[in-house]
Enzyme design. Sequence first.
Site, PDB file in Angstrom:
ATOM      1  N   GLU A  35       0.830  -1.191   0.000  1.00 44.65           N
ATOM      2  CA  GLU A  35       0.000   0.000   0.000  1.00 44.65           C
ATOM      3  C   GLU A  35       0.859   1.233   0.000  1.00 44.65           C
ATOM      4  O   GLU A  35       1.927   1.271   0.602  1.00 44.65           O
ATOM      5  CB  GLU A  35      -0.890   0.015   1.219  1.00 44.65           C
ATOM      6  CG  GLU A  35      -2.028  -0.935   1.034  1.00 44.65           C
ATOM      7  CD  GLU A  35      -3.222  -0.551   1.852  1.00 44.65           C
ATOM      8  OE1 GLU A  35      -4.071  -1.416   2.042  1.00 44.65           O
ATOM      9  OE2 GLU A  35      -3.300   0.603   2.297  1.00 44.65           O
TER      10      GLU A  35
ATOM     11  N   CYS B 242       3.580   8.246   1.340  1.00 42.83           N
ATOM     12  CA  CYS B 242       4.066   7.321   2.368  1.00 42.83           C
ATOM     13  C   CYS B 242       4.196   5.954   1.699  1.00 42.83           C
ATOM     14  O   CYS B 242       3.212   5.412   1.182  1.00 42.83           O
ATOM     15  CB  CYS B 242       3.074   7.284   3.529  1.00 42.83           C
ATOM     16  SG  CYS B 242       3.567   6.151   4.842  1.00 42.83           S
TER      17      CYS B 242
ATOM     18  N   ASN C 143      -2.737   4.585  16.967  1.00 40.06           N
ATOM     19  CA  ASN C 143      -3.883   4.304  16.118  1.00 40.06           C
ATOM     20  C   ASN C 143      -4.259   2.833  16.373  1.00 40.06           C
ATOM     21  O   ASN C 143      -3.525   1.942  15.954  1.00 40.06           O
ATOM     22  CB  ASN C 143      -3.431   4.521  14.663  1.00 40.06           C
ATOM     23  CG  ASN C 143      -4.602   4.715  13.727  1.00 40.06           C
ATOM     24  OD1 ASN C 143      -5.728   4.404  14.067  1.00 40.06           O
ATOM     25  ND2 ASN C 143      -4.306   5.207  12.550  1.00 40.06           N
TER      26      ASN C 143
ATOM     27  N   CYS D 121       2.059  -3.094  16.444  1.00 40.54           N
ATOM     28  CA  CYS D 121       1.964  -2.774  15.020  1.00 40.54           C
ATOM     29  C   CYS D 121       1.398  -3.952  14.232  1.00 40.54           C
ATOM     30  O   CYS D 121       1.815  -5.094  14.423  1.00 40.54           O
ATOM     31  CB  CYS D 121       3.352  -2.410  14.499  1.00 40.54           C
ATOM     32  SG  CYS D 121       3.409  -2.110  12.729  1.00 40.54           S
TER      33      CYS D 121
ATOM     34  N   GLY E 180       7.167  -2.320   6.757  1.00 40.60           N
ATOM     35  CA  GLY E 180       8.524  -2.835   6.677  1.00 40.60           C
ATOM     36  C   GLY E 180       9.560  -1.956   7.339  1.00 40.60           C
ATOM     37  O   GLY E 180       9.293  -0.816   7.717  1.00 40.60           O
ATOM     38  N   GLU E 181      10.750  -2.522   7.514  1.00 37.27           N
ATOM     39  CA  GLU E 181      11.864  -1.810   8.143  1.00 37.27           C
ATOM     40  C   GLU E 181      12.867  -1.430   7.043  1.00 37.27           C
ATOM     41  O   GLU E 181      13.606  -2.283   6.544  1.00 37.27           O
ATOM     42  CB  GLU E 181      12.507  -2.722   9.203  1.00 37.27           C
ATOM     43  CG  GLU E 181      13.824  -2.246   9.759  1.00 37.27           C
ATOM     44  CD  GLU E 181      13.851  -0.764  10.159  1.00 37.27           C
ATOM     45  OE1 GLU E 181      12.888  -0.278  10.771  1.00 37.27           O
ATOM     46  OE2 GLU E 181      14.843  -0.089   9.819  1.00 37.27           O
TER      47      GLU E 181
ATOM     48  N   CYS F 296       6.933  -5.493  16.122  1.00 35.81           N
ATOM     49  CA  CYS F 296       6.622  -4.666  17.296  1.00 35.81           C
ATOM     50  C   CYS F 296       5.211  -5.028  17.782  1.00 35.81           C
ATOM     51  O   CYS F 296       4.303  -5.222  16.960  1.00 35.81           O
ATOM     52  CB  CYS F 296       6.688  -3.184  16.932  1.00 35.81           C
ATOM     53  SG  CYS F 296       8.316  -2.707  16.330  1.00 35.81           S
TER      54      CYS F 296
ATOM     55  N   SER G 242      12.454   5.309  15.571  1.00 39.28           N
ATOM     56  CA  SER G 242      11.296   4.908  16.375  1.00 39.28           C
ATOM     57  C   SER G 242      11.773   4.484  17.756  1.00 39.28           C
ATOM     58  O   SER G 242      12.248   3.368  17.945  1.00 39.28           O
ATOM     59  CB  SER G 242      10.558   3.748  15.687  1.00 39.28           C
ATOM     60  OG  SER G 242       9.946   4.211  14.519  1.00 39.28           O
ATOM     61  N   LEU G 243      11.643   5.377  18.699  1.00 37.05           N
ATOM     62  CA  LEU G 243      12.169   5.120  20.038  1.00 37.05           C
ATOM     63  C   LEU G 243      11.091   4.457  20.921  1.00 37.05           C
ATOM     64  O   LEU G 243      11.297   3.377  21.449  1.00 37.05           O
ATOM     65  CB  LEU G 243      12.642   6.442  20.650  1.00 37.05           C
ATOM     66  CG  LEU G 243      13.466   6.300  21.904  1.00 37.05           C
ATOM     67  CD1 LEU G 243      14.824   5.697  21.604  1.00 37.05           C
ATOM     68  CD2 LEU G 243      13.638   7.662  22.577  1.00 37.05           C
ATOM     69  N   HIS G 244       9.990   5.145  21.093  1.00 38.73           N
ATOM     70  CA  HIS G 244       8.799   4.617  21.762  1.00 38.73           C
ATOM     71  C   HIS G 244       8.932   4.332  23.256  1.00 38.73           C
ATOM     72  O   HIS G 244       7.944   3.998  23.907  1.00 38.73           O
ATOM     73  CB  HIS G 244       8.266   3.353  21.072  1.00 38.73           C
ATOM     74  CG  HIS G 244       8.004   3.507  19.606  1.00 38.73           C
ATOM     75  ND1 HIS G 244       7.595   4.687  19.038  1.00 38.73           N
ATOM     76  CD2 HIS G 244       8.114   2.626  18.581  1.00 38.73           C
ATOM     77  CE1 HIS G 244       7.455   4.528  17.732  1.00 38.73           C
ATOM     78  NE2 HIS G 244       7.773   3.293  17.423  1.00 38.73           N
TER      79      HIS G 244
ATOM     80  N   CYS H  75      -0.773   1.013  10.618  1.00 36.61           N
ATOM     81  CA  CYS H  75       0.152   0.131   9.927  1.00 36.61           C
ATOM     82  C   CYS H  75      -0.337  -1.324   9.847  1.00 36.61           C
ATOM     83  O   CYS H  75      -0.592  -1.952  10.861  1.00 36.61           O
ATOM     84  CB  CYS H  75       1.429   0.181  10.753  1.00 36.61           C
ATOM     85  SG  CYS H  75       2.910  -0.025   9.862  1.00 36.61           S
TER      86      CYS H  75
ATOM     87  N   CYS I  67       6.769  -7.346   7.761  1.00 40.33           N
ATOM     88  CA  CYS I  67       7.916  -6.756   8.469  1.00 40.33           C
ATOM     89  C   CYS I  67       8.527  -7.824   9.364  1.00 40.33           C
ATOM     90  O   CYS I  67       7.805  -8.562  10.038  1.00 40.33           O
ATOM     91  CB  CYS I  67       7.477  -5.554   9.300  1.00 40.33           C
ATOM     92  SG  CYS I  67       8.877  -4.771  10.145  1.00 40.33           S
TER      93      CYS I  67
HETATM   94  N1  SAH Z   1       9.701   0.086  10.474  1.00 44.41           N
HETATM   95  C1  SAH Z   1       9.956   1.481  10.518  1.00 44.41           C
HETATM   96  C2  SAH Z   1       9.123   2.281   9.542  1.00 44.41           C
HETATM   97  C3  SAH Z   1       7.701   1.879   9.351  1.00 44.41           C
HETATM   98  S1  SAH Z   1       6.647   2.141  10.737  1.00 44.41           S
HETATM   99  C4  SAH Z   1       9.788   1.991  11.944  1.00 44.41           C
HETATM  100  O1  SAH Z   1       9.290   1.251  12.785  1.00 44.41           O
HETATM  101  O2  SAH Z   1      10.183   3.124  12.193  1.00 44.41           O
HETATM  102  C5  SAH Z   1       6.512   3.909  10.751  1.00 44.41           C
HETATM  103  C6  SAH Z   1       6.064   4.464  12.094  1.00 44.41           C
HETATM  104  O3  SAH Z   1       4.697   4.108  12.349  1.00 44.41           O
HETATM  105  C7  SAH Z   1       6.873   3.916  13.260  1.00 44.41           C
HETATM  106  O4  SAH Z   1       7.272   4.932  14.137  1.00 44.41           O
HETATM  107  C8  SAH Z   1       5.877   2.980  13.901  1.00 44.41           C
HETATM  108  O5  SAH Z   1       6.186   2.731  15.236  1.00 44.41           O
HETATM  109  C9  SAH Z   1       4.572   3.714  13.691  1.00 44.41           C
HETATM  110  N2  SAH Z   1       3.374   2.875  13.884  1.00 44.41           N
HETATM  111  C10 SAH Z   1       3.219   1.559  13.673  1.00 44.41           C
HETATM  112  N3  SAH Z   1       1.965   1.143  14.022  1.00 44.41           N
HETATM  113  C11 SAH Z   1       1.323   2.239  14.474  1.00 44.41           C
HETATM  114  C12 SAH Z   1       0.010   2.468  14.995  1.00 44.41           C
HETATM  115  N4  SAH Z   1      -0.875   1.498  15.098  1.00 44.41           N
HETATM  116  N5  SAH Z   1      -0.313   3.733  15.384  1.00 44.41           N
HETATM  117  C13 SAH Z   1       0.576   4.756  15.267  1.00 44.41           C
HETATM  118  N6  SAH Z   1       1.821   4.599  14.774  1.00 44.41           N
HETATM  119  C14 SAH Z   1       2.199   3.347  14.388  1.00 44.41           C
HETATM  120 FE1  SF4 Z   2       7.981  -3.192  11.539  1.00 40.94          FE
HETATM  121 FE2  SF4 Z   2       8.076  -0.540  12.015  1.00 40.94          FE
HETATM  122 FE3  SF4 Z   2       5.787  -1.988  12.416  1.00 40.94          FE
HETATM  123 FE4  SF4 Z   2       7.873  -2.313  14.061  1.00 40.94          FE
HETATM  124  S1  SF4 Z   2       6.666  -0.440  13.771  1.00 40.94           S
HETATM  125  S2  SF4 Z   2       6.621  -3.964  13.147  1.00 40.94           S
HETATM  126  S3  SF4 Z   2       9.565  -2.081  12.666  1.00 40.94           S
HETATM  127  S4  SF4 Z   2       6.795  -1.607  10.481  1.00 40.94           S
END
Ligand code: SAH
Ligand code: SF4
Length: 364
Positions: free
Chosen positions: A102, A115, A301, A129, A170-171, A126, A225-227, A344, A122
Amino acid sequence: MTTSENPKETPASNGLFDQTPETLSELLKQWGEPAFRCKQIVEWVYEQGVTTYDEMTNLSKSLRLLLAETLPFYQSTIVKDQCASDGTRKLLLAWADGATSECVMIPDGVRRTACISTQVGCPVGCVFCASGLDGLQRQLTAGQIIEQAMRVREMAQADRLSNVVFMGLGEPLSNYANTVHAVRTINAEWGLNIGARKITVSTVGLPTQMRKLADEKLQITLALSLHAPNDELRRELIPWADRVTISELVDAANYYFEKTGREVTLEYILLGGKNDSRECARDLAKMSKWMRSNINLIPYNPVDGLPFECPADETVEMFHSMLRERGVNAHVRASRGSDIDGACGQLRRREGSDFISITTPDES
Ligand code: SAH
Ligand code: SF4
């Protein structure tokens, strides 16, 4: 650490979008074509935005045929085209092997952001996600990553595409070579011609690849992506955080700044009751001072079937103001397109397709 550079069944990078002017002119030379043909073709693709070889009317019919047989042009079929109430538009693309990707067009004032995804699924997984729930299906080729940006550019039509974020499925840094190849084409004057500062690559945090990216001499924005403000909590959320400490990520982010002069953007998803406490805000403010950075707070989200929720608005506001009071450059980023499966990987799970997280990029 291992970084999953070993793709499962990655298709050959043999399409037109995989070519650079150098590789294309080499091929044309072998066919006995004059040197200017390459420029003509590249202009048709990226400047004129044609979608078939037939439209390249200044090429002979036989050359067009040969090109079509040798270098497939657009390789995806548009399976779905959705528009959200906030104007966000999302395309579901299917590739020849049945894999789907997508890509999203996010309008925001005068900006038009694409985007795009770098992998099918992936490998990271996480816990919050949807993208990683089924693991990695395969890598996308550079051409397939570029094709998504082209599809979105087409959707933006008269409004010029202004930004590209690698924040889809994806990463990106575990598909390093294809990602960097795509970034170069998206940035190139002969290509999509999007300024490096308008391109963001988001990573879950692979320090070796972050350093390598710093050495590429690109001026792109790196988002990390620290979180979580400490390793213990981060490891609960991100399986690959087992292999890397925040302190190693800080070193890699500082290296990125030294080499590029670009501040790293820290992404911090706010998960209700998980990483949104006052203590987390205090610790995050402290650790963000160890590097040149700004922070994007992303209210979660929600994903069907996953046990996380978005914090209350007051909590988001409290977290934000605690950071700002401590002198941190932090912004709350709205998640976009939530009425069309904004989070995502959500649509993929619903439709047997892949999806994307959508946040509005930083403008710097
Ligand atoms: N894999 C990479 C890039 C893709 S994810 C990464 O993790 O950075 C892009 C961003 O979307 C990341 O910061 C991820 O943590 C965030 N993301 C994933 N699922 C999400 C959700 N359900 N709500 C909000 N942000 C989300
Ligand atoms: Fe993959 Fe980024 Fe989603 Fe983590 S947040 S599962 S690294 S796409």
